[in-house]
Write an enzyme that holds these catalytic residues in place. Sequence first.
Site, PDB file in Angstrom:
ATOM      1  N   GLU A 263       4.475  -1.214   1.349  1.00 25.44           N
ATOM      2  CA  GLU A 263       4.632  -1.393  -0.099  1.00 25.44           C
ATOM      3  C   GLU A 263       4.596  -2.855  -0.524  1.00 25.44           C
ATOM      4  O   GLU A 263       4.627  -3.154  -1.714  1.00 25.44           O
ATOM      5  CB  GLU A 263       5.942  -0.756  -0.614  1.00 25.44           C
ATOM      6  CG  GLU A 263       6.126   0.693  -0.261  1.00 25.44           C
ATOM      7  CD  GLU A 263       7.494   1.233  -0.649  1.00 25.44           C
ATOM      8  OE1 GLU A 263       8.275   0.494  -1.301  1.00 25.44           O
ATOM      9  OE2 GLU A 263       7.795   2.390  -0.295  1.00 25.44           O
TER      10      GLU A 263
ATOM     11  N   GLU B  62       0.830  -1.195   0.000  1.00 25.87           N
ATOM     12  CA  GLU B  62       0.000   0.000   0.000  1.00 25.87           C
ATOM     13  C   GLU B  62       0.872   1.254   0.000  1.00 25.87           C
ATOM     14  O   GLU B  62       2.047   1.208   0.318  1.00 25.87           O
ATOM     15  CB  GLU B  62      -0.923   0.026   1.216  1.00 25.87           C
ATOM     16  CG  GLU B  62      -0.367  -0.583   2.483  1.00 25.87           C
ATOM     17  CD  GLU B  62       0.945  -0.019   2.955  1.00 25.87           C
ATOM     18  OE1 GLU B  62       1.089   1.228   2.952  1.00 25.87           O
ATOM     19  OE2 GLU B  62       1.839  -0.779   3.331  1.00 25.87           O
TER      20      GLU B  62
END
Length: 349
Positions: A313, A170
């Site tokens: 991420e 994310e």
Amino acid sequence: MKNFAIKTPDAEIRTALQQKIDGLTKPLGSLGRLEELALQIGWIQQTLTPSLDRPYNIVFAGDHGVAEEKVSLSPKEVTRQMVDNFLKGGAGISFLCRQHGFRLRVVDAGVDAELPAADGLIDLKIRRGTRNFVDTAAMTREEMELAVERGASVAAMCRDDGCNVISFGEMGIGNTTTSSAVASVLLQKDPELVTGAGAGLDSAGLKRKTEAIRRGIGLHHPDPMDGMEVLQKVGGFDLAAMAGAFLGGAIYHVPVVIDGVIAAAAAAAAGRIAPAATDYMLAAHVSAEPASIWLLDLIGVTPAIQAGLRLGEGTGALALFPLLDMALSIYRDMDTFAEMEIEEYKPLV
């Protein structure tokens, strides 16, 4: 709204998978979590020859209205800048995807900017950022449902490309605040217990963050047993789309790897929406954020790594893949006692 009627994988194949693992030339259970991972992947994929084919890492990006409460050190423009960095190959997850042979895709679920079309970018934008949940619900019910459904479609896209294992990450300024709010509700714990400093807040910033979460929950009183309502009231587009992708992975019998605390919050919400979805989840690591281990316990998954990771991420999820490769290589290639004509270990009674 799409019906996420997910079934637990057929248990019959587990016996054969376990027999193969127990027949390898080693003491029973001596490879610990590696044995468990090999069995779980075979169970999810419903095959005696489990594999990791064409893996994808999907980064869900979105901006958060609660950032107006000064809960982050960075301005929201950083979300767009980091999306550019992912697509240009300069971010931490970009490097790890190249190293491990992953296809990296970035989903614009609600970035507060108009992003030009680019290779690797999937435009699923609902609107330009959520609303500030301190004042009103982060999303309307319709927006939240659309985000979940679009997230599930990403899992379908990966499956259709021959992918049989996915990890999620994310990006979004303010998303440790929304994920902490979701965690606080789902875990039914005070915000102070589940909220960390995120990207490096000082004590005053952490207090602002905790109080914003407390005010939002106090305003909306979301039902902790209703994952959809929790996402709508205090979540984010990135979280809702990721929750949908966890549900989509379960629908298509694709193992999905949980990264850090934000992914764990999305996974836990998905588990409240469709409890059987948690059978398809693998936990990579315990994040340094305080809610991480509680969320993984709530989901019912055991992390393989404890290394203080907190970048997000999907970087922590990719750290699991060398272990997954080891686990499946052992399962496929290690000699068995039968092949070596050696008497097998017997369970203690």
